[in-house]
Design a protein around this motif. Structure first.
Motif, PDB file in Angstrom:
ATOM      1  N   PRO A   4     -15.556   4.394 -12.093  1.00  0.00           N
ATOM      2  CA  PRO A   4     -15.773   3.058 -11.505  1.00  0.00           C
ATOM      3  C   PRO A   4     -15.348   2.989 -10.039  1.00  0.00           C
ATOM      4  N   SER A   5     -16.255   2.497  -9.199  1.00  0.00           N
ATOM      5  CA  SER A   5     -15.999   2.469  -7.761  1.00  0.00           C
ATOM      6  C   SER A   5     -14.819   1.566  -7.418  1.00  0.00           C
ATOM      7  N   GLN A   6     -14.624   0.484  -8.192  1.00  0.00           N
ATOM      8  CA  GLN A   6     -13.519  -0.423  -7.876  1.00  0.00           C
ATOM      9  C   GLN A   6     -12.171   0.288  -8.078  1.00  0.00           C
ATOM     10  N   LEU A   7     -12.123   1.237  -9.009  1.00  0.00           N
ATOM     11  CA  LEU A   7     -10.884   1.985  -9.219  1.00  0.00           C
ATOM     12  C   LEU A   7     -10.645   2.967  -8.074  1.00  0.00           C
ATOM     13  N   ILE A   8     -11.704   3.578  -7.590  1.00  0.00           N
ATOM     14  CA  ILE A   8     -11.552   4.483  -6.453  1.00  0.00           C
ATOM     15  C   ILE A   8     -11.086   3.714  -5.224  1.00  0.00           C
ATOM     16  N   GLU A   9     -11.675   2.536  -4.991  1.00  0.00           N
ATOM     17  CA  GLU A   9     -11.252   1.720  -3.859  1.00  0.00           C
ATOM     18  C   GLU A   9      -9.813   1.238  -4.033  1.00  0.00           C
ATOM     19  N   GLY A  10      -9.476   0.888  -5.279  1.00  0.00           N
ATOM     20  CA  GLY A  10      -8.096   0.494  -5.542  1.00  0.00           C
ATOM     21  C   GLY A  10      -7.123   1.629  -5.273  1.00  0.00           C
ATOM     22  N   TYR A  11      -7.517   2.842  -5.638  1.00  0.00           N
ATOM     23  CA  TYR A  11      -6.656   4.004  -5.381  1.00  0.00           C
ATOM     24  C   TYR A  11      -6.519   4.252  -3.883  1.00  0.00           C
ATOM     25  N   ARG A  12      -7.606   4.058  -3.146  1.00  0.00           N
ATOM     26  CA  ARG A  12      -7.524   4.207  -1.682  1.00  0.00           C
ATOM     27  C   ARG A  12      -6.512   3.214  -1.112  1.00  0.00           C
ATOM     28  N   SER A  13      -6.561   1.970  -1.608  1.00  0.00           N
ATOM     29  CA  SER A  13      -5.587   0.976  -1.143  1.00  0.00           C
ATOM     30  C   SER A  13      -4.171   1.395  -1.501  1.00  0.00           C
ATOM     31  N   PHE A  14      -3.997   1.960  -2.680  1.00  0.00           N
ATOM     32  CA  PHE A  14      -2.689   2.458  -3.109  1.00  0.00           C
ATOM     33  C   PHE A  14      -2.207   3.575  -2.182  1.00  0.00           C
ATOM     34  N   LEU A  15      -3.119   4.474  -1.806  1.00  0.00           N
ATOM     35  CA  LEU A  15      -2.755   5.575  -0.904  1.00  0.00           C
ATOM     36  C   LEU A  15      -2.272   5.044   0.441  1.00  0.00           C
ATOM     37  N   HIS A  16      -3.036   4.098   0.987  1.00  0.00           N
ATOM     38  CA  HIS A  16      -2.729   3.584   2.323  1.00  0.00           C
ATOM     39  C   HIS A  16      -1.557   2.606   2.323  1.00  0.00           C
ATOM     40  N   GLY A  17      -1.275   2.013   1.179  1.00  0.00           N
ATOM     41  CA  GLY A  17      -0.227   1.006   1.107  1.00  0.00           C
ATOM     42  C   GLY A  17       1.009   1.473   0.376  1.00  0.00           C
ATOM     43  N   ARG A  18       1.006   1.299  -0.921  1.00  0.00           N
ATOM     44  CA  ARG A  18       2.228   1.512  -1.701  1.00  0.00           C
ATOM     45  C   ARG A  18       2.707   2.959  -1.699  1.00  0.00           C
ATOM     46  N   LEU A  19       1.785   3.907  -1.823  1.00  0.00           N
ATOM     47  CA  LEU A  19       2.227   5.303  -1.873  1.00  0.00           C
ATOM     48  C   LEU A  19       2.863   5.726  -0.555  1.00  0.00           C
ATOM     49  N   ARG A  20       2.271   5.296   0.549  1.00  0.00           N
ATOM     50  CA  ARG A  20       2.875   5.625   1.853  1.00  0.00           C
ATOM     51  C   ARG A  20       4.272   5.027   1.975  1.00  0.00           C
ATOM     52  N   ALA A  21       4.420   3.803   1.464  1.00  0.00           N
ATOM     53  CA  ALA A  21       5.711   3.122   1.593  1.00  0.00           C
ATOM     54  C   ALA A  21       6.748   3.652   0.609  1.00  0.00           C
ATOM     55  N   GLU A  22       6.293   4.160  -0.555  1.00  0.00           N
ATOM     56  CA  GLU A  22       7.231   4.521  -1.617  1.00  0.00           C
ATOM     57  C   GLU A  22       7.114   5.980  -2.070  1.00  0.00           C
ATOM     58  N   GLN A  23       6.575   6.834  -1.213  1.00  0.00           N
ATOM     59  CA  GLN A  23       6.373   8.215  -1.636  1.00  0.00           C
ATOM     60  C   GLN A  23       7.690   8.915  -1.975  1.00  0.00           C
ATOM     61  N   ASP A  24       8.728   8.605  -1.231  1.00  0.00           N
ATOM     62  CA  ASP A  24      10.025   9.204  -1.547  1.00  0.00           C
ATOM     63  C   ASP A  24      10.492   8.796  -2.939  1.00  0.00           C
ATOM     64  N   ARG A  25      10.234   7.554  -3.300  1.00  0.00           N
ATOM     65  CA  ARG A  25      10.646   7.100  -4.635  1.00  0.00           C
ATOM     66  C   ARG A  25       9.856   7.824  -5.718  1.00  0.00           C
ATOM     67  N   TYR A  26       8.566   7.983  -5.525  1.00  0.00           N
ATOM     68  CA  TYR A  26       7.776   8.724  -6.504  1.00  0.00           C
ATOM     69  C   TYR A  26       8.287  10.155  -6.650  1.00  0.00           C
ATOM     70  N   ARG A  27       8.616  10.792  -5.542  1.00  0.00           N
ATOM     71  CA  ARG A  27       9.140  12.159  -5.609  1.00  0.00           C
ATOM     72  C   ARG A  27      10.472  12.198  -6.348  1.00  0.00           C
ATOM     73  N   GLU A  28      11.315  11.199  -6.079  1.00  0.00           N
ATOM     74  CA  GLU A  28      12.607  11.137  -6.769  1.00  0.00           C
ATOM     75  C   GLU A  28      12.411  10.952  -8.267  1.00  0.00           C
ATOM     76  N   LEU A  29      11.472  10.074  -8.657  1.00  0.00           N
ATOM     77  CA  LEU A  29      11.200   9.846 -10.069  1.00  0.00           C
ATOM     78  C   LEU A  29      10.633  11.096 -10.739  1.00  0.00           C
ATOM     79  N   ALA A  30       9.795  11.825 -10.011  1.00  0.00           N
ATOM     80  CA  ALA A  30       9.242  13.062 -10.561  1.00  0.00           C
ATOM     81  C   ALA A  30      10.331  14.106 -10.762  1.00  0.00           C
ATOM     82  N   HIS A  31      11.304  14.122  -9.866  1.00  0.00           N
ATOM     83  CA  HIS A  31      12.375  15.130  -9.930  1.00  0.00           C
ATOM     84  C   HIS A  31      13.443  14.753 -10.964  1.00  0.00           C
ATOM     85  N   SER A  32      13.881  13.489 -10.945  1.00  0.00           N
ATOM     86  CA  SER A  32      15.013  13.095 -11.787  1.00  0.00           C
ATOM     87  C   SER A  32      14.620  12.392 -13.069  1.00  0.00           C
TER      88      SER A  32
END
Length: 223
Positions: A4-32
């Motif tokens: 679904p294209s809306q999911l791809i667009e939503g993921y793009r927004s996630f990449l440009h927004g939340r993931l950029r802002a919280e990438q360190d947290r995601y890495r910490e969660l993946a590690h710990s």
């Protein structure tokens, strides 16, 4: 690509927004690993995402969702029990401190139960699942002279109370609640209004939280 294209667009927004802002947290969660303090039992309804309602960050809530936010009673048999499995993991492995049953207005499962709706398929999976709320409906009683909206709201809120009662049928969880190691909460979200109410354990009534903030932000203009 058929995804679904809306999911791809939503993921793009996630990449440009939340993931950029919280990438360190995601890495910490993946590690710990995850260590959420709250377990949320909510409805599948697409309008009632707990992560959105409570503005939670990744790793802050352990969420299980099903039709009408139901918790079946403890049943230690050989059948598959999705909610029980999630509870077992949340309580025993993740050591959550708070469990919230989140009900909501305009719940389709509860309306189907109230109206004794025709099965959608021969298996009637929804109808069989919704039989779990029969004790809540018995407590509310017949609709009588109430409007359908009022009757459904009572059913929705009593259904939250029923799930809280059913949580206490799990022996280990009950012991942890009695030792104040885990606290159970009931909440109710108004889809149209956005108002959140929390169940008062002493009275059983649902009381709006952040009411002053809500009134200030959404007050109707006076002319």
């Amino acid at each position: 690509m058929s995804f679904p294209s809306q999911l791809i667009e939503g993921y793009r927004s996630f990449l440009h927004g939340r993931l950029r802002a919280e990438q360190d947290r995601y890495r910490e969660l993946a590690h710990s690993g995850q260590s959420p303090q709250v377990m949320m039992i909510g409805c599948c309804d697409s309008r009632c995402s707990p992560e959105v309602i409570f503005n939670s960050r990744p790793g802050e809530m352990f969420v299980v969702r099903n039709i009408a936010n139901l918790v079946p009673p403890y049943a230690p048999d050989t059948q598959a029990h999705g909610v029980s499995a999630a509870l077992e993991f949340g309580v025993m492995a993740l050591k959550v401190k708070d469990i919230v049953v989140l009900g909501h207005a305009q719940c389709g499962g509860i309306r189907a139960f109230a109206e004794d709706a025709e099965p959608l398929t021969p298996g009637d999976f929804i109808g069989n699942w919704m039989k779990l709320m029969a004790p809540a409906a018995a407590k509310v009683g017949p609709r009588g002279e109430r409007s359908m909206d009022d009757y459904l709201r009572l059913l929705e809120q009593e259904n939250v109370a029923l799930s809280l009662d059913n949580l206490m049928t799990f022996p280990r969880l009950r012991a942890m609640v009695e030792r104040d190691e885990v606290t159970l909460h009931g909440a109710y979200f108004g889809v149209a209004t956005g108002q959140l109410s929390v169940r008062n354990r002493a009275t059983g009534k649902f009381e709006q939280v952040a009411a002053e903030d809500y009134a200030r932000l959404f007050a109707k203009p006076h002319f």
